[in-house]
Design a protein around this motif. Sequence first.
Motif, PDB file in Angstrom:
ATOM      1  N   LEU A   1       0.834  -1.198   0.000  1.00  0.00           N
ATOM      2  CA  LEU A   1       0.000   0.000   0.000  1.00  0.00           C
ATOM      3  C   LEU A   1       0.870   1.251   0.000  1.00  0.00           C
ATOM      4  O   LEU A   1       1.951   1.259   0.580  1.00  0.00           O
ATOM      5  N   GLU A   2       0.353   2.265  -0.675  1.00  0.00           N
ATOM      6  CA  GLU A   2       1.070   3.536  -0.724  1.00  0.00           C
ATOM      7  C   GLU A   2       0.082   4.668  -0.533  1.00  0.00           C
ATOM      8  O   GLU A   2      -1.094   4.519  -0.838  1.00  0.00           O
ATOM      9  N   LEU A   3       0.585   5.787  -0.072  1.00  0.00           N
ATOM     10  CA  LEU A   3      -0.220   7.003  -0.111  1.00  0.00           C
ATOM     11  C   LEU A   3       0.333   7.903  -1.188  1.00  0.00           C
ATOM     12  O   LEU A   3       1.553   8.103  -1.270  1.00  0.00           O
ATOM     13  N   HIS A   4      -0.557   8.394  -2.031  1.00  0.00           N
ATOM     14  CA  HIS A   4      -0.168   9.431  -2.974  1.00  0.00           C
ATOM     15  C   HIS A   4      -0.774  10.742  -2.466  1.00  0.00           C
ATOM     16  O   HIS A   4      -1.754  10.725  -1.732  1.00  0.00           O
ATOM     17  N   TYR A   5      -0.167  11.841  -2.831  1.00  0.00           N
ATOM     18  CA  TYR A   5      -0.568  13.123  -2.254  1.00  0.00           C
ATOM     19  C   TYR A   5      -0.952  14.119  -3.328  1.00  0.00           C
ATOM     20  O   TYR A   5      -0.171  14.388  -4.241  1.00  0.00           O
ATOM     21  N   GLN A   6      -2.161  14.657  -3.195  1.00  0.00           N
ATOM     22  CA  GLN A   6      -2.618  15.674  -4.148  1.00  0.00           C
ATOM     23  C   GLN A   6      -2.588  17.056  -3.489  1.00  0.00           C
ATOM     24  O   GLN A   6      -3.160  17.238  -2.414  1.00  0.00           O
ATOM     25  N   PRO A   7      -1.942  18.018  -4.133  1.00  0.00           N
ATOM     26  CA  PRO A   7      -1.853  19.359  -3.556  1.00  0.00           C
ATOM     27  C   PRO A   7      -3.210  20.045  -3.396  1.00  0.00           C
ATOM     28  O   PRO A   7      -4.083  19.904  -4.248  1.00  0.00           O
ATOM     29  N   VAL A   8      -3.337  20.774  -2.310  1.00  0.00           N
ATOM     30  CA  VAL A   8      -4.463  21.684  -2.093  1.00  0.00           C
ATOM     31  C   VAL A   8      -3.893  23.088  -2.289  1.00  0.00           C
ATOM     32  O   VAL A   8      -2.914  23.461  -1.636  1.00  0.00           O
ATOM     33  N   VAL A   9      -4.495  23.827  -3.222  1.00  0.00           N
ATOM     34  CA  VAL A   9      -3.902  25.080  -3.659  1.00  0.00           C
ATOM     35  C   VAL A   9      -4.781  26.267  -3.265  1.00  0.00           C
ATOM     36  O   VAL A   9      -6.002  26.225  -3.434  1.00  0.00           O
ATOM     37  N   ARG A  10      -4.151  27.305  -2.743  1.00  0.00           N
ATOM     38  CA  ARG A  10      -4.881  28.537  -2.419  1.00  0.00           C
ATOM     39  C   ARG A  10      -5.036  29.360  -3.689  1.00  0.00           C
ATOM     40  O   ARG A  10      -4.040  29.666  -4.355  1.00  0.00           O
ATOM     41  N   CYS A  11      -6.272  29.700  -4.028  1.00  0.00           N
ATOM     42  CA  CYS A  11      -6.540  30.374  -5.309  1.00  0.00           C
ATOM     43  C   CYS A  11      -5.812  31.707  -5.426  1.00  0.00           C
ATOM     44  O   CYS A  11      -5.244  32.026  -6.470  1.00  0.00           O
ATOM     45  N   GLU A  12      -5.863  32.460  -4.349  1.00  0.00           N
ATOM     46  CA  GLU A  12      -5.335  33.819  -4.315  1.00  0.00           C
ATOM     47  C   GLU A  12      -3.912  33.922  -4.879  1.00  0.00           C
ATOM     48  O   GLU A  12      -3.608  34.798  -5.675  1.00  0.00           O
ATOM     49  N   ASP A  13      -3.045  32.998  -4.469  1.00  0.00           N
ATOM     50  CA  ASP A  13      -1.649  33.121  -4.883  1.00  0.00           C
ATOM     51  C   ASP A  13      -1.043  31.800  -5.380  1.00  0.00           C
ATOM     52  O   ASP A  13       0.169  31.691  -5.540  1.00  0.00           O
ATOM     53  N   SER A  14      -1.906  30.806  -5.596  1.00  0.00           N
ATOM     54  CA  SER A  14      -1.456  29.484  -6.054  1.00  0.00           C
ATOM     55  C   SER A  14      -0.461  28.799  -5.122  1.00  0.00           C
ATOM     56  O   SER A  14       0.297  27.927  -5.552  1.00  0.00           O
ATOM     57  N   ALA A  15      -0.464  29.189  -3.841  1.00  0.00           N
ATOM     58  CA  ALA A  15       0.429  28.502  -2.897  1.00  0.00           C
ATOM     59  C   ALA A  15      -0.159  27.140  -2.534  1.00  0.00           C
ATOM     60  O   ALA A  15      -1.369  26.991  -2.404  1.00  0.00           O
ATOM     61  N   VAL A  16       0.731  26.156  -2.384  1.00  0.00           N
ATOM     62  CA  VAL A  16       0.313  24.840  -1.911  1.00  0.00           C
ATOM     63  C   VAL A  16       0.235  24.902  -0.385  1.00  0.00           C
ATOM     64  O   VAL A  16       1.225  25.158   0.281  1.00  0.00           O
TER      65      VAL A  16
END
Length: 281
Positions: free
Chosen positions: A39-54
């Motif tokens: 088993l593995e965990l893959h990670y999807q970024p959550v991005v702030r719209c305002e400045d595209s920061a993860v």
Amino acid sequence: AKHGGRGQFRFYSADLKDGEVERQELLDDLRDALVEDQLELHYQPVVRCEDSAVVGFEALMRWNHPERGMVPPDSFIPIAESTALINRLGEWALRRACADAAEWPESVRVAVNVSPKQFSQKGFLSIVTNALAESELAPDRLELELTESVFMGDSETVEEMFDQLKKLGVRIALDDFGTGYSSLSYLRAAPFDKLKVDKSFVDSCTGKDQNSAKIIAAIIGLSDALGMDVTVEGVEAFDQLELVKEKGAKFIQGWLYAKALPLAEVLERMEAGEWKIEPDG
Ligand code: C2E
Ligand code: CA
Ligand code: CA
Ligand code: CA
């Protein structure tokens, strides 16, 4: 999987899931998978719209099957959820995610999906407590993603668990919002830090279906009014991004930005400065 006799390659397709034999085989293989480190965990970024920061990552489980390759969670989580095996998978994910996130910059959170059965198991609080203690991850960097179905459990027990988790200091998100038998009373009763707008609304928001866009706007308005964050998931296209931003979305997740990636790739991209990430502390 190792167990002799079964040996043969299996296709865990939707049709086969209906068969009890196939279901049992999948469960057996999945038990092996835990022990054999498949088993593995893959990670999807959550991005702030305002400045595209993860600002965080959602941990999404993958099964690196010796013959089948990468098996997506929709083909095994629902079956695991019908047995107590989900509790073991869930505990594994929680510990793995906390350990991984502890190595990331402090501004970056990790979100972990929690199945209703797991949430209502007796030892859940101590499992979360231990995962935090082992990893030394700050509690507010862990976000648990729950669905409305947790409210199907005994209401006093559910409420008590929410209280305990809030005391511990972890964040709680309501996942797939609007897709189940939503009752707004859940929002009154439970201290959610975030709502997640389900991908199904985004899929149709730029087409003929005007209602999806309106529902997205309404969910964003609701979470603003209640002081909760909101993440819109499943943003694949630029026109969808434009629309959800126009409706006031502050955070998005979606293939437009990135798919869920293996940890090594996440670390590489962080290292390479490919993502805008706020520095530590
Ligand atoms: P979810 O919690 O709603 O997670 C979002 C799903 O949407 C993920 O699918 C993600 O990869 C996918 N996604 C995100 N952005 C896009 C996009 O722009 N386009 C498309 N087409 N898809 C996108 P995934 O990884 O296949 O996971 C499916 C479901 O399996 C999750 O839905 C969650 O309910 C469950 N799941 C995954 N990992 C775990 C876990 O560790 N524990 C539990 N209990 N459930 C898990
Ligand atoms: Ca989720
Ligand atoms: Ca979803
Ligand atoms: Ca879900």
